[in-house]
Write an enzyme that holds these catalytic residues in place. Structure first.
Site, PDB file in Angstrom:
ATOM      1  N   ARG A   1       0.783  -1.217   0.000  1.00 47.36           N
ATOM      2  CA  ARG A   1       0.000   0.000   0.000  1.00 47.36           C
ATOM      3  C   ARG A   1       0.815   1.265   0.000  1.00 47.36           C
ATOM      4  O   ARG A   1       0.639   2.136  -0.834  1.00 47.36           O
ATOM      5  CB  ARG A   1      -0.813   0.086   1.297  1.00 47.36           C
ATOM      6  CG  ARG A   1      -2.242   0.104   1.219  1.00 47.36           C
ATOM      7  CD  ARG A   1      -2.747  -0.554   2.489  1.00 47.36           C
ATOM      8  NE  ARG A   1      -1.918  -1.669   2.827  1.00 47.36           N
ATOM      9  CZ  ARG A   1      -2.122  -2.886   2.324  1.00 47.36           C
ATOM     10  NH1 ARG A   1      -3.121  -3.131   1.556  1.00 47.36           N
ATOM     11  NH2 ARG A   1      -1.321  -3.873   2.630  1.00 47.36           N
ATOM     12  N   THR A   2       1.698   1.369   0.977  1.00 46.97           N
ATOM     13  CA  THR A   2       2.363   2.653   1.161  1.00 46.97           C
ATOM     14  C   THR A   2       3.193   3.005  -0.073  1.00 46.97           C
ATOM     15  O   THR A   2       3.101   4.110  -0.593  1.00 46.97           O
ATOM     16  CB  THR A   2       3.225   2.624   2.442  1.00 46.97           C
ATOM     17  OG1 THR A   2       2.381   2.235   3.514  1.00 46.97           O
ATOM     18  CG2 THR A   2       3.813   3.978   2.741  1.00 46.97           C
TER      19      THR A   2
ATOM     20  N   LYS B   1      25.329  -4.108  -0.089  1.00 53.95           N
ATOM     21  CA  LYS B   1      26.799  -4.043  -0.163  1.00 53.95           C
ATOM     22  C   LYS B   1      27.373  -3.342   1.060  1.00 53.95           C
ATOM     23  O   LYS B   1      28.580  -3.144   1.155  1.00 53.95           O
ATOM     24  CB  LYS B   1      27.220  -3.259  -1.409  1.00 53.95           C
ATOM     25  CG  LYS B   1      26.766  -3.850  -2.715  1.00 53.95           C
ATOM     26  CD  LYS B   1      27.269  -2.973  -3.861  1.00 53.95           C
ATOM     27  CE  LYS B   1      26.674  -3.385  -5.187  1.00 53.95           C
ATOM     28  NZ  LYS B   1      26.913  -2.359  -6.213  1.00 53.95           N
TER      29      LYS B   1
ATOM     30  N   ARG C   1      11.131   3.899   3.769  1.00 59.14           N
ATOM     31  CA  ARG C   1      10.692   2.974   4.821  1.00 59.14           C
ATOM     32  C   ARG C   1      11.906   2.152   5.248  1.00 59.14           C
ATOM     33  O   ARG C   1      12.678   1.708   4.407  1.00 59.14           O
ATOM     34  CB  ARG C   1       9.608   2.048   4.297  1.00 59.14           C
ATOM     35  CG  ARG C   1       9.344   0.887   5.248  1.00 59.14           C
ATOM     36  CD  ARG C   1       8.124   0.118   4.882  1.00 59.14           C
ATOM     37  NE  ARG C   1       6.921   0.902   5.148  1.00 59.14           N
ATOM     38  CZ  ARG C   1       5.703   0.398   5.145  1.00 59.14           C
ATOM     39  NH1 ARG C   1       5.510  -0.874   4.884  1.00 59.14           N
ATOM     40  NH2 ARG C   1       4.654   1.154   5.385  1.00 59.14           N
TER      41      ARG C   1
ATOM     42  N   HIS D   1       4.606   6.138  11.678  1.00 60.16           N
ATOM     43  CA  HIS D   1       4.186   5.966  10.280  1.00 60.16           C
ATOM     44  C   HIS D   1       3.304   7.163   9.936  1.00 60.16           C
ATOM     45  O   HIS D   1       2.088   7.038   9.814  1.00 60.16           O
ATOM     46  CB  HIS D   1       3.425   4.640  10.145  1.00 60.16           C
ATOM     47  CG  HIS D   1       3.183   4.199   8.744  1.00 60.16           C
ATOM     48  ND1 HIS D   1       3.318   5.023   7.637  1.00 60.16           N
ATOM     49  CD2 HIS D   1       2.806   2.984   8.246  1.00 60.16           C
ATOM     50  CE1 HIS D   1       3.026   4.338   6.551  1.00 60.16           C
ATOM     51  NE2 HIS D   1       2.726   3.105   6.893  1.00 60.16           N
TER      52      HIS D   1
HETATM   53  C1  NCD Z   1       1.166  -0.714   8.208  1.00 58.40           C
HETATM   54  C2  NCD Z   1       2.658  -0.614   8.444  1.00 58.40           C
HETATM   55  O1  NCD Z   1       3.440  -0.844   7.522  1.00 58.40           O
HETATM   56  O2  NCD Z   1       2.997  -0.255   9.549  1.00 58.40           O
HETATM   57  N1  NCD Z   1       0.859  -0.907   6.864  1.00 58.40           N
HETATM   58  C3  NCD Z   1       0.666   0.190   6.084  1.00 58.40           C
HETATM   59  O3  NCD Z   1       1.586   0.895   5.782  1.00 58.40           O
HETATM   60  N2  NCD Z   1      -0.582   0.495   5.746  1.00 58.40           N
HETATM   61  C4  NCD Z   1       0.469  -1.665   9.089  1.00 58.40           C
HETATM   62  C5  NCD Z   1       0.960  -3.068   9.150  1.00 58.40           C
HETATM   63  O4  NCD Z   1       1.886  -3.466   8.457  1.00 58.40           O
HETATM   64  O5  NCD Z   1       0.346  -3.817   9.927  1.00 58.40           O
END
Ligand code: NCD
Length: 303
Positions: free
Chosen positions: A51-52, A80, A101, A129
């Protein structure tokens, strides 16, 4: 130049501007379709995501920009031994803005301190997040009309769930919000969060049973047990199905309670809840694209 590391990096008034922009984007897609022409977004994902990352990519493409990046640390020079600081210096030469991320708490902050382009924290370990929180707040604001005077139940893995930590942090600044934390004792919300609530005199309670509080809730924020952050598989297996939201539980909730979930879902919401008009988690995904579009425009100073 601005970065986004935590939802608190924006004041409540600035967030309000961002949400108005996101609603305008929702209503007038065409107006924004070339705003980022010639701009590039880099998505640097050292941890799995659907998703993100795709939401960011889709947001940039909707704005007429383009996207580069990697979705797996093993396919980047991290494999590396390159540091995040060096990687962001390199990415700064290729792109205009970066969403990162990382499994390590604080890694995007390190990157931001060395970057010459805006960096967005797209999730750092069990910490924060912020763009999921912007998504959650926009969903609440759009479906309820405002962000105030409601009771929200956060249920599941409140210990490791970074979306929960960010959302509580952000909601603390809005008036009349009451928190109910629903988790097994092993997955309670961290002390630093409950201490902050106490300091601010914000009402909260911690319970184990979802049924016990269901009828009090205006929002139920369900979460996945974060398997990747457990130290042993046995604990995960014991706790993973602790809560399962199903039709029977929905029957005791308010008629206008809304169910949110950052997704991915594993077992914690039964699929038979999906058709309930109160299930808002797929709408939430759509709001995520609008709010990321608004965020990219804001950080690139194109509004
Ligand atoms: C979440 C995350 O990555 O923290 N997912 C997301 O980005 N929508 C929630 C999760 O992974 O449970």
């Amino acid at each position: 130049m601005r970065h986004l590391m935590s939802p608190l990096d924006f004041t409540v008034d600035e967030l309000e501007e961002l949400f108005k922009l996101a609603n305008d984007i929702e209503a007038n897609h065409e107006k924004y379709s070339e705003k980022c022409h010639g701009k590039k977004l880099a998505t640097c994902f050292y941890e799995p995501s659907t998703r993100t990352r795709l939401s960011f990519e889709s947001a940039m493409i909707n704005l007429g920009g383009s996207v580069i990046g990697f979705s797996d640390a093993n396919s980047s020079s991290a494999a590396k031994g390159e540091s995040v600081s060096d990687t962001i210096r390199v990415i700064s030469c290729f792109a205009d803005i970066c969403a990162m991320r990382h499994p390590k708490e604080g890694a995007p902050m390190v990157a931001a301190s060395k970057s010459s382009i805006p960096v967005i924290n797209a999730g750092d370990g069990g910490h924060q997040h912020p763009t999921q929180t912007l998504t959650d707040l926009l969903t609440i604001r759009s479906l309820r009309g405002n962000i105030k005077d409601f009771t929200i139940g956060l249920c599941g893995d409140l210990k490791f769930g970074r979306t929960v930590h960010s959302l509580i942090n952000a909601l603390m600044r809005y008036p009349g919000i009451k928190f109910i934390f629903i988790s097994p004792p092993e997955l309670k919300v961290p002390d630093y969060i409950t201490s902050a609530l106490e300091e601010k005199g914000i009402e909260y309670k911690e319970v184990i049973s979802l049924d016990e509080v269901m009828s009090e809730l205006d929002f139920l924020y369900m979460t996945r047990v974060q398997r990747e952050r457990f130290f042993n598989e046995e604990d995960y297996v014991r706790l993973k199905d602790f809560y399962i939201l199903n039709k029977d539980k929905m029957a005791i909730a308010k008629d206008d309670m809304l169910v949110l979930h950052p997704l991915p879902r594993v077992n914690e919401i039964s699929v038979d809840v999906d058709d309930d008009p109160r299930a808002a988690y797929f709408k939430q995904v759509q709001y995520g694209v609008y709010v990321r579009m608004a965020l990219i425009l804001t950080l690139l100073e194109l509004v």
